[in-house]
Enzyme design. Structure first.
Site, PDB file in Angstrom:
ATOM      1  N   THR A 313       0.946  -1.159  -0.073  1.00 15.20           N
ATOM      2  CA  THR A 313      -0.185  -0.030   0.091  1.00 15.20           C
ATOM      3  C   THR A 313       0.724   1.005   0.043  1.00 15.20           C
ATOM      4  O   THR A 313       2.105   1.305   0.074  1.00 15.20           O
ATOM      5  CB  THR A 313      -1.104  -0.238   1.162  1.00 15.20           C
ATOM      6  OG1 THR A 313      -1.754   1.109   0.938  1.00 15.20           O
ATOM      7  CG2 THR A 313      -0.412  -0.044   2.561  1.00 15.20           C
ATOM      8  N   LYS A 317       3.510   1.184  -3.635  1.00 13.40           N
ATOM      9  CA  LYS A 317       2.900   0.672  -4.868  1.00 13.40           C
ATOM     10  C   LYS A 317       3.641   0.761  -6.354  1.00 13.40           C
ATOM     11  O   LYS A 317       3.603  -0.222  -7.079  1.00 13.40           O
ATOM     12  CB  LYS A 317       1.080   1.327  -5.158  1.00 13.40           C
ATOM     13  CG  LYS A 317       0.365   0.787  -4.206  1.00 13.40           C
ATOM     14  CD  LYS A 317      -1.090   0.992  -4.383  1.00 13.40           C
ATOM     15  CE  LYS A 317      -1.865   0.728  -3.400  1.00 13.40           C
ATOM     16  NZ  LYS A 317      -3.487   0.958  -3.683  1.00 13.40           N
ATOM     17  N   ASN A 342      -0.307  -3.513  -6.226  1.00 12.88           N
ATOM     18  CA  ASN A 342      -0.845  -3.803  -4.721  1.00 12.88           C
ATOM     19  C   ASN A 342      -0.715  -4.926  -4.198  1.00 12.88           C
ATOM     20  O   ASN A 342      -0.875  -5.336  -2.981  1.00 12.88           O
ATOM     21  CB  ASN A 342      -2.038  -3.272  -4.241  1.00 12.88           C
ATOM     22  CG  ASN A 342      -3.352  -4.210  -5.053  1.00 12.88           C
ATOM     23  OD1 ASN A 342      -3.119  -5.016  -5.871  1.00 12.88           O
ATOM     24  ND2 ASN A 342      -4.407  -4.056  -4.247  1.00 12.88           N
ATOM     25  N   ASP A 358      -6.991  -3.742  -7.203  1.00 16.38           N
ATOM     26  CA  ASP A 358      -7.711  -2.618  -6.913  1.00 16.38           C
ATOM     27  C   ASP A 358      -8.635  -2.580  -8.023  1.00 16.38           C
ATOM     28  O   ASP A 358      -9.603  -2.057  -8.064  1.00 16.38           O
ATOM     29  CB  ASP A 358      -7.000  -1.385  -6.740  1.00 16.38           C
ATOM     30  CG  ASP A 358      -6.361  -1.189  -5.453  1.00 16.38           C
ATOM     31  OD1 ASP A 358      -6.812  -1.900  -4.635  1.00 16.38           O
ATOM     32  OD2 ASP A 358      -5.324  -0.536  -5.256  1.00 16.38           O
ATOM     33  N   GLY A 386     -11.027  13.138  -7.875  1.00 16.86           N
ATOM     34  CA  GLY A 386      -9.639  12.915  -7.566  1.00 16.86           C
ATOM     35  C   GLY A 386      -8.657  12.323  -8.537  1.00 16.86           C
ATOM     36  O   GLY A 386      -9.349  11.706  -9.813  1.00 16.86           O
ATOM     37  N   ALA A 387      -7.493  12.382  -8.527  1.00 17.99           N
ATOM     38  CA  ALA A 387      -6.509  11.968  -9.548  1.00 17.99           C
ATOM     39  C   ALA A 387      -5.384  11.345  -9.128  1.00 17.99           C
ATOM     40  O   ALA A 387      -4.142  11.417  -9.597  1.00 17.99           O
ATOM     41  CB  ALA A 387      -6.020  13.009 -10.298  1.00 17.99           C
ATOM     42  N   ARG A 410      -8.673  18.660  -7.558  1.00 17.61           N
ATOM     43  CA  ARG A 410      -8.274  19.993  -7.071  1.00 17.61           C
ATOM     44  C   ARG A 410      -6.919  20.730  -7.864  1.00 17.61           C
ATOM     45  O   ARG A 410      -7.128  21.679  -8.228  1.00 17.61           O
ATOM     46  CB  ARG A 410      -7.670  19.801  -5.516  1.00 17.61           C
ATOM     47  CG  ARG A 410      -7.199  20.895  -4.921  1.00 17.61           C
ATOM     48  CD  ARG A 410      -6.896  20.536  -3.332  1.00 17.61           C
ATOM     49  NE  ARG A 410      -5.946  19.461  -3.210  1.00 17.61           N
ATOM     50  CZ  ARG A 410      -5.398  19.017  -2.048  1.00 17.61           C
ATOM     51  NH1 ARG A 410      -6.181  19.516  -0.877  1.00 17.61           N
ATOM     52  NH2 ARG A 410      -4.347  18.057  -1.898  1.00 17.61           N
ATOM     53  N   THR A 411      -6.143  19.845  -8.023  1.00 13.37           N
ATOM     54  CA  THR A 411      -5.071  20.125  -8.962  1.00 13.37           C
ATOM     55  C   THR A 411      -5.287  19.726 -10.230  1.00 13.37           C
ATOM     56  O   THR A 411      -5.314  18.621 -10.715  1.00 13.37           O
ATOM     57  CB  THR A 411      -3.720  19.463  -8.611  1.00 13.37           C
ATOM     58  OG1 THR A 411      -3.585  19.325  -7.119  1.00 13.37           O
ATOM     59  CG2 THR A 411      -2.473  20.132  -8.867  1.00 13.37           C
ATOM     60  N   GLY A 500     -16.943   1.893  -0.160  1.00 16.00           N
ATOM     61  CA  GLY A 500     -15.757   1.561  -0.430  1.00 16.00           C
ATOM     62  C   GLY A 500     -15.527   0.215   0.410  1.00 16.00           C
ATOM     63  O   GLY A 500     -14.660  -0.259  -0.213  1.00 16.00           O
TER      64      GLY A 500
HETATM   65  P1  NAP Z   1      -3.671   9.791  -3.292  1.00 14.72           P
HETATM   66  O1  NAP Z   1      -3.078   9.296  -4.376  1.00 14.72           O
HETATM   67  O2  NAP Z   1      -2.987  10.620  -2.168  1.00 14.72           O
HETATM   68  O3  NAP Z   1      -4.741  11.078  -4.137  1.00 14.72           O
HETATM   69  C1  NAP Z   1      -5.613  11.656  -3.262  1.00 14.72           C
HETATM   70  C2  NAP Z   1      -6.591  12.504  -4.138  1.00 14.72           C
HETATM   71  O4  NAP Z   1      -7.320  13.204  -3.484  1.00 14.72           O
HETATM   72  C3  NAP Z   1      -5.861  13.452  -5.219  1.00 14.72           C
HETATM   73  O5  NAP Z   1      -6.506  13.753  -6.373  1.00 14.72           O
HETATM   74  C4  NAP Z   1      -5.940  14.818  -4.279  1.00 14.72           C
HETATM   75  O6  NAP Z   1      -5.858  16.035  -4.887  1.00 14.72           O
HETATM   76  C5  NAP Z   1      -7.331  14.718  -3.606  1.00 14.72           C
HETATM   77  N1  NAP Z   1      -7.405  15.362  -2.461  1.00 14.72           N
HETATM   78  C6  NAP Z   1      -6.804  14.990  -1.359  1.00 14.72           C
HETATM   79  N2  NAP Z   1      -7.247  15.578  -0.156  1.00 14.72           N
HETATM   80  C7  NAP Z   1      -8.097  16.693  -0.896  1.00 14.72           C
HETATM   81  C8  NAP Z   1      -8.714  17.999  -0.408  1.00 14.72           C
HETATM   82  N3  NAP Z   1      -8.564  18.135   1.005  1.00 14.72           N
HETATM   83  N4  NAP Z   1      -9.600  18.512  -1.168  1.00 14.72           N
HETATM   84  C9  NAP Z   1      -9.679  18.257  -2.557  1.00 14.72           C
HETATM   85  N5  NAP Z   1      -8.923  17.149  -2.848  1.00 14.72           N
HETATM   86  C10 NAP Z   1      -8.077  16.360  -2.112  1.00 14.72           C
HETATM   87  O7  NAP Z   1      -4.888   8.811  -2.540  1.00 14.72           O
HETATM   88  P2  NAP Z   1      -5.259   7.549  -3.071  1.00 14.72           P
HETATM   89  O8  NAP Z   1      -4.512   6.311  -3.003  1.00 14.72           O
HETATM   90  O9  NAP Z   1      -5.845   7.687  -4.500  1.00 14.72           O
HETATM   91  O10 NAP Z   1      -6.728   7.210  -2.128  1.00 14.72           O
HETATM   92  C11 NAP Z   1      -7.769   8.261  -2.166  1.00 14.72           C
HETATM   93  C12 NAP Z   1      -8.854   7.706  -1.320  1.00 14.72           C
HETATM   94  O11 NAP Z   1      -9.277   6.470  -1.860  1.00 14.72           O
HETATM   95  C13 NAP Z   1      -8.374   7.091   0.075  1.00 14.72           C
HETATM   96  O12 NAP Z   1      -8.451   8.188   1.124  1.00 14.72           O
HETATM   97  C14 NAP Z   1      -9.426   5.898   0.376  1.00 14.72           C
HETATM   98  O13 NAP Z   1     -10.258   6.373   1.126  1.00 14.72           O
HETATM   99  C15 NAP Z   1      -9.833   5.574  -0.947  1.00 14.72           C
HETATM  100  N6  NAP Z   1      -9.172   4.213  -1.463  1.00 14.72           N
HETATM  101  C16 NAP Z   1     -10.120   3.125  -0.986  1.00 14.72           C
HETATM  102  C17 NAP Z   1      -9.702   2.051  -1.413  1.00 14.72           C
HETATM  103  C18 NAP Z   1     -10.600   0.769  -1.102  1.00 14.72           C
HETATM  104  O14 NAP Z   1     -10.406  -0.437  -1.370  1.00 14.72           O
HETATM  105  N7  NAP Z   1     -11.913   0.950  -0.755  1.00 14.72           N
HETATM  106  C19 NAP Z   1      -8.682   1.723  -2.048  1.00 14.72           C
HETATM  107  C20 NAP Z   1      -7.651   2.694  -2.289  1.00 14.72           C
HETATM  108  C21 NAP Z   1      -8.001   3.991  -1.957  1.00 14.72           C
HETATM  109  P3  NAP Z   1      -4.612  16.645  -5.485  1.00 14.72           P
HETATM  110  O15 NAP Z   1      -4.274  15.833  -6.656  1.00 14.72           O
HETATM  111  O16 NAP Z   1      -4.878  18.059  -5.703  1.00 14.72           O
HETATM  112  O17 NAP Z   1      -3.637  16.422  -4.398  1.00 14.72           O
END
Ligand code: NAP
Length: 537
Positions: A313, A317, A342, A358, A386-387, A410-411, A500
């Site tokens: 994780t 990754k 993963n 995933d 989200g990205a 956001r970005t 999720g």
């Molecule tokens: P990541 O790579 O850090 O990406 C986070 C994304 O969220 C980025 O696009 C970021 O935007 C945006 N973001 C973060 N904080 C923000 C805020 N305060 N306001 C606006 N945008 C915000 O994280 P990730 O691995 O993709 O995970 C994201 C979420 O997915 C996790 O929190 C988790 O809950 C969920 N997830 C779930 C599973 C599952 O199995 N259910 C698996 C993986 C992840 P920027 O690009 O602008 O920074």
């Protein structure tokens, strides 16, 4: 046989015996009484041993070796001698003696007088009296692996009166455990070799796999006597102590941080359910690739460990793909396309396989809930918020199946890059700022940001909830809480919702099936996830 020894700080005899009796009920077969702060009344100490519900180790650890005793050294040794002799102040002699007395090598080595006193009360080749008590000679380092560890071990091995060799040190990385495993397996004398701290957990749990004399556990996860120790129920119930043996396969979750991961609870329960001889541990590795590479390589190279796979994780990754490629392993093409894997699987022939569960977990959670095949996503309008890493896997799937996807982030630049990367001849992916969600026209909305995640459970990733309508499907990849505010608002609008938890459970099932080649017990997985999440509320 490897004992499960519960370690108890003694406050008074009744408290210590109650704790030992409870530990016996939970499966401990040995108790360590830490009398560092209980040294006043020698007779009480003799009662402590005489009426103990379990055979016992008695330890009075001085402050200079990480304990609490800060009194006179000769008084400490007199106390140990007294307990070993079992003679009360009225001259009566107790029938029971400690199974072991623990004395620090440093003290034992410091004076011939002290050594003589200790040797009076323990079993050894020159002992004339019938004495059963064994001497544990020990060394502890609360900062690091001692540079002179081998010299110390050698001295313990050479001491005729030393029945058990004990070394405990603060692990600075998971790699330190390997040396502990080697010591635990050594056949010269019964050995206790434990790494302390967060990195040392494997040495504690796997002590049985490697044939150590014992592992120490606390009465529970909070009441412990050394950093990194876990409670008896955790080692028995979570880490499957009773099932561990020399051929147990070892798995884990690699990340930074991983202490609060639900994966150990899920996979260990699954192994139990299908009778797979495996154990799954949290495996913290600092973010840099060099840490990842060095740790995973060391663990793979130590064959008696049977390190067989890992969930990988944040933030590793991408590191997993790089590592498996460098090791001439196989990377699933899909994982390569997504740029993140993963799951590490170590095949029977030792070769490595990196894959991504995933992707399938997300797309199947969505399609199954909607009652459609993946192919039916073609042309459907989807908004991905989200990205980051989670969005990548989902966007890759949506692009592959031809959905009309817009990434809101956001970005903006990150959304644009992701859109460019995955656009193909059947799917032109768009990108937009979060504000643009106000006018989103999506049939499916997927949140891939942490907005709304515990503890910020009132937040939603939308400018406002009025865009939610009854003909929408809203999928929040967040699983803690199970019902995010976004999902609650979507339900309020009459939309179909997907939590999720669905994705999380499925990605774990995918991993489990790769490792065990058996169907994952879905109900068990779901039950564990929901229990954990409800307990965290
Ligand atoms: P990541 O790579 O850090 O990406 C986070 C994304 O969220 C980025 O696009 C970021 O935007 C945006 N973001 C973060 N904080 C923000 C805020 N305060 N306001 C606006 N945008 C915000 O994280 P990730 O691995 O993709 O995970 C994201 C979420 O997915 C996790 O929190 C988790 O809950 C969920 N997830 C779930 C599973 C599952 O199995 N259910 C698996 C993986 C992840 P920027 O690009 O602008 O920074």
């Amino acid at each position: 046989m490897t004992h499960l020894a519960v370690s108890i700080f003694v406050e008074n005899v009744a408290q210590a015996h109650a704790a030992a009796a409870l530990a016996a009920e939970h499966g401990a077969d040995l108790v360590e009484y830490r009398i560092d702060n209980f040294t006043e009344d020698h007779d009480e100490n003799i009662t402590l041993v005489q009426e103990s519900p379990l055979p016992c180790i008695v330890t009075c650890r001085p402050t200079w070796e990480g304990g609490d005793y800060d009194g006179d050294e000769m008084e400490r040794i007199s106390l140990v001698e007294h307990i070993g002799m079992g003679t009360r102040s009225d001259g009566t002699v107790s029938k029971r003696r400690p199974a072991y007395l623990d004395i620090e090598l440093k003290a034992f080595d410091s004076s011939a007088n002290l050594k003589q006193k200790v040797e009076l009360v323990v079993d050894h080749p020159q002992q004339h009296r019938p004495v059963d008590t064994g001497l544990i000679l020990s060394t502890h380092d609360f900062k690091q692996r001692p540079a002179d560890l081998f010299q110390k071990l050698e001295k313990m091995l050479m001491a005729d009166s030393c029945r058990v060799v004990k070394a405990a040190w603060m692990a600075r990385s998971l790699r330190d455990n390997i040396e502990a495993f080697e010591l635990q397996s050594s056949k010269h004398k019964p050995t206790i070799a434990l790494c302390m701290g967060e990195f040392g957990l494997p040495s504690r749990v796997l002590a049985k796999k490697f044939g150590a004399l014992l592992t120490f556990v606390g009465q529970n996860d909070e009441e412990v006597t050394a950093p990194g120790q876990v409670g008896i129920r955790t080692i028995k119930e979570l880490y499957r102590w009773d099932q561990l043996n020399a051929s147990t396969k070892v798995y884990g979750v690699i990340g930074w941080p991983v202490a609060h991961s639900m994966s150990p609870a899920i996979h260990n329960a699954g192994f139990d359910q299908v009778d797979h001889n495996g154990v799954y541990l949290p495996l913290p590795i600092p973010p840099e690739y060099e840490h990842f590479k060095a740790t995973v390589s060391t663990w793979l190279d130590f064959k008696p460990l049977h390190f067989s796979g890992a969930s990988v994780t944040i933030p590793h990754k991408e590191n997993l793909i790089r590592y498996v490629e460098e090791m001439d392993g196989e990377v699933e093409p899909l994982a390569k396309t997504i740029g993140a894997a993963n799951t590490l699987t170590v095949r029977e022939d030792g070769s490595l396989y990196a894959s991504n569960t995933d992707y399938a977990a997300a797309i199947d959670a969505l399609c199954d809930a909607m009652g459609i095949e993946r192919e039916a996503l073609k042309g459907v309008k989807v908004g991905v918020i989200g990205a980051g890493g989670a969005a990548r896997a989902i966007v890759a799937a949506l692009a592959h199946y031809g959905a009309e996807t817009t990434i809101y982030n956001r970005t903006l630049e990150r959304a644009e890059n992701l859109a460019k990367e995955f656009s193909n001849s059947t799917s032109q992916i768009k990108s937009a700022e979060l504000e643009a969600l106000k006018s989103a026209e999506a049939k499916i909305l997927i949140n891939c940001t942490p907005i709304g995640m515990h503890p910020n459970i009132d937040d939603i990733p939308l400018p406002d909830s009025s865009i939610l309508t009854s003909d929408m499907v809203v999928f929040d990849t967040i699983y803690n809480p199970i019902q995010t505010q976004l999902l609650k608002d979507a339900q309020g609008a009459g939309a179909q919702t997907i939590s999720g938890v669905e994705m999380f459970t499925r990605q774990a099932m995918g991993q489990f099936e790769l490792w065990t080649e058996q169907s994952a017990p879905r109900e068990t997985f779901e039950k564990v996830v929901l229990n954990k999440l409800n307990a965290d509320k």
